[in-house]
Design a protein around this motif. Sequence first.
Motif, PDB file in Angstrom:
ATOM      1  N   VAL A  72       0.859  -1.176   0.000  1.00 16.60           N
ATOM      2  CA  VAL A  72       0.000   0.000   0.000  1.00 16.60           C
ATOM      3  C   VAL A  72       0.898   1.229   0.000  1.00 16.60           C
ATOM      4  N   LYS A  73       0.713   2.076  -0.998  1.00 23.01           N
ATOM      5  CA  LYS A  73       1.498   3.303  -1.103  1.00 23.01           C
ATOM      6  C   LYS A  73       0.533   4.477  -1.130  1.00 23.01           C
ATOM      7  N   HIS A  74       0.728   5.435  -0.217  1.00 20.91           N
ATOM      8  CA  HIS A  74      -0.085   6.648  -0.182  1.00 20.91           C
ATOM      9  C   HIS A  74       0.618   7.697  -1.040  1.00 20.91           C
ATOM     10  N   ILE A  75      -0.096   8.216  -2.024  1.00 17.91           N
ATOM     11  CA  ILE A  75       0.480   9.203  -2.939  1.00 17.91           C
ATOM     12  C   ILE A  75      -0.268  10.518  -2.733  1.00 17.91           C
ATOM     13  N   PRO A  76       0.418  11.552  -2.253  1.00 16.74           N
ATOM     14  CA  PRO A  76      -0.275  12.811  -1.975  1.00 16.74           C
ATOM     15  C   PRO A  76      -0.653  13.592  -3.239  1.00 16.74           C
ATOM     16  N   LYS A  77      -1.705  14.389  -3.101  1.00 16.07           N
ATOM     17  CA  LYS A  77      -2.137  15.306  -4.158  1.00 16.07           C
ATOM     18  C   LYS A  77      -0.919  16.114  -4.606  1.00 16.07           C
ATOM     19  N   GLY A  78      -0.798  16.326  -5.914  1.00 18.59           N
ATOM     20  CA  GLY A  78       0.312  17.110  -6.446  1.00 18.59           C
ATOM     21  C   GLY A  78       1.520  16.281  -6.844  1.00 18.59           C
ATOM     22  N   THR A  79       1.493  14.992  -6.559  1.00 21.14           N
ATOM     23  CA  THR A  79       2.578  14.098  -6.953  1.00 21.14           C
ATOM     24  C   THR A  79       2.432  13.781  -8.443  1.00 21.14           C
ATOM     25  N   PRO A  80       3.540  13.816  -9.202  1.00 22.63           N
ATOM     26  CA  PRO A  80       3.447  13.477 -10.627  1.00 22.63           C
ATOM     27  C   PRO A  80       2.984  12.033 -10.842  1.00 22.63           C
ATOM     28  N   PRO A  92      -4.642  15.110  -8.936  1.00 22.51           N
ATOM     29  CA  PRO A  92      -5.452  16.210  -8.415  1.00 22.51           C
ATOM     30  C   PRO A  92      -5.951  15.962  -6.981  1.00 22.51           C
ATOM     31  N   GLU A  93      -5.688  14.778  -6.436  1.00 24.95           N
ATOM     32  CA  GLU A  93      -6.149  14.415  -5.088  1.00 24.95           C
ATOM     33  C   GLU A  93      -5.228  13.338  -4.537  1.00 24.95           C
ATOM     34  N   ASP A  94      -5.308  13.113  -3.217  1.00 24.83           N
ATOM     35  CA  ASP A  94      -4.569  12.011  -2.610  1.00 24.83           C
ATOM     36  C   ASP A  94      -5.077  10.698  -3.194  1.00 24.83           C
ATOM     37  N   VAL A  95      -4.164   9.782  -3.489  1.00 20.39           N
ATOM     38  CA  VAL A  95      -4.557   8.471  -4.016  1.00 20.39           C
ATOM     39  C   VAL A  95      -3.820   7.370  -3.256  1.00 20.39           C
ATOM     40  N   ILE A  96      -4.337   6.166  -3.409  1.00 21.30           N
ATOM     41  CA  ILE A  96      -3.732   4.965  -2.842  1.00 21.30           C
ATOM     42  C   ILE A  96      -3.323   4.085  -4.016  1.00 21.30           C
ATOM     43  N   GLN A  97      -2.128   3.522  -3.931  1.00 20.29           N
ATOM     44  CA  GLN A  97      -1.680   2.573  -4.954  1.00 20.29           C
ATOM     45  C   GLN A  97      -1.467   1.224  -4.281  1.00 20.29           C
ATOM     46  N   LEU A  98      -2.203   0.218  -4.745  1.00 22.11           N
ATOM     47  CA  LEU A  98      -2.073  -1.148  -4.245  1.00 22.11           C
ATOM     48  C   LEU A  98      -1.343  -1.973  -5.289  1.00 22.11           C
ATOM     49  N   GLY A 106       0.164  -6.898 -10.757  1.00 22.05           N
ATOM     50  CA  GLY A 106      -0.583  -5.731 -11.207  1.00 22.05           C
ATOM     51  C   GLY A 106      -0.647  -4.630 -10.166  1.00 22.05           C
ATOM     52  N   VAL A 107      -1.477  -3.639 -10.476  1.00 17.01           N
ATOM     53  CA  VAL A 107      -1.586  -2.453  -9.633  1.00 17.01           C
ATOM     54  C   VAL A 107      -3.003  -1.896  -9.721  1.00 17.01           C
ATOM     55  N   VAL A 108      -3.462  -1.314  -8.609  1.00 17.21           N
ATOM     56  CA  VAL A 108      -4.732  -0.586  -8.585  1.00 17.21           C
ATOM     57  C   VAL A 108      -4.436   0.757  -7.920  1.00 17.21           C
ATOM     58  N   THR A 109      -4.700   1.843  -8.632  1.00 15.35           N
ATOM     59  CA  THR A 109      -4.502   3.185  -8.092  1.00 15.35           C
ATOM     60  C   THR A 109      -5.863   3.853  -8.014  1.00 15.35           C
ATOM     61  N   TYR A 110      -6.195   4.386  -6.825  1.00 13.89           N
ATOM     62  CA  TYR A 110      -7.543   4.920  -6.638  1.00 13.89           C
ATOM     63  C   TYR A 110      -7.589   5.964  -5.532  1.00 13.89           C
ATOM     64  N   SER A 111      -8.696   6.698  -5.518  1.00 10.84           N
ATOM     65  CA  SER A 111      -9.024   7.568  -4.386  1.00 10.84           C
ATOM     66  C   SER A 111     -10.358   7.090  -3.839  1.00 10.84           C
ATOM     67  N   SER A 112     -10.525   7.235  -2.530  1.00 14.05           N
ATOM     68  CA  SER A 112     -11.754   6.782  -1.885  1.00 14.05           C
ATOM     69  C   SER A 112     -12.736   7.940  -1.778  1.00 14.05           C
ATOM     70  N   ASN A 113     -14.008   7.651  -2.027  1.00 11.57           N
ATOM     71  CA  ASN A 113     -15.051   8.668  -1.905  1.00 11.57           C
ATOM     72  C   ASN A 113     -15.721   8.646  -0.536  1.00 11.57           C
ATOM     73  N   GLY A 114     -15.372   7.657   0.296  1.00  8.06           N
ATOM     74  CA  GLY A 114     -15.929   7.573   1.637  1.00  8.06           C
ATOM     75  C   GLY A 114     -17.382   7.112   1.697  1.00  8.06           C
ATOM     76  N   ASP A 115     -17.909   6.621   0.568  1.00  6.06           N
ATOM     77  CA  ASP A 115     -19.312   6.186   0.526  1.00  6.06           C
ATOM     78  C   ASP A 115     -19.464   4.786  -0.060  1.00  6.06           C
ATOM     79  N   GLY A 116     -18.376   4.011  -0.037  1.00  6.89           N
ATOM     80  CA  GLY A 116     -18.412   2.668  -0.621  1.00  6.89           C
ATOM     81  C   GLY A 116     -18.007   2.651  -2.079  1.00  6.89           C
ATOM     82  N   THR A 117     -17.665   3.825  -2.630  1.00  3.00           N
ATOM     83  CA  THR A 117     -17.197   3.896  -4.014  1.00  3.00           C
ATOM     84  C   THR A 117     -15.780   4.468  -4.030  1.00  3.00           C
TER      85      THR A 117
END
Length: 176
Positions: A72-80, A92-98, A106-117
């Motif tokens: 799990v890698k936390h990538i802050p907003k503004g990171t290339p 444009p926002e904080d993301v998580i890279q799994l 493989g890899v999954v890069t995403y941001s959480s919406n806090g509502d199950g999506t």
Amino acid sequence: STSEIEVDVGDSEEETNINDSNSSKEQVDTEQKDSSNAKEHSELSKYSSRQIEYARVWLQLGPNQEIDNLYVKHIPKGTPLNPDDDTSIKYPEDVIQLSGSRLVDGVVTYSSNGDGTINVYNVPLRWYGGSPTPEDLDKEKVQEEMRNIINNTNKVYIDPNYEKKVIAVIKKIKTN
């Protein structure tokens, strides 16, 4: 030979009792499910909501389910998007890279919406196959592709999945 059965459809007391016993059976079934869910929930309550989210996201979207570890890698907003390219478009926002421990995982890069999506970014784990940025690369074309990645995230509902599977993946989590 056929036989005929006569059925009384009136409001007899016997009919009411049958319905009551069915209602009781449904209630017992529901209570058993609730206690089963409560038991499973108590097993999951040992883990943080973030750990549960990472595991559920991987179980649903991870390209390879046969992983040794889940990084799990936390990538802050503004990171290339491509940290090795100084002209790269930025998140444009904080993301998580799994990712798994192997490229094939493989890899999954995403941001959480806090509502199950979540918003899934279709970003490669390694740009240019891990090679240095080619000298003759059309930077404008690459930036356009990166803008498309940023502007075309996929919103995905994450299924809660089976608790035991979620816990099995949680046990493989390593944070970068």
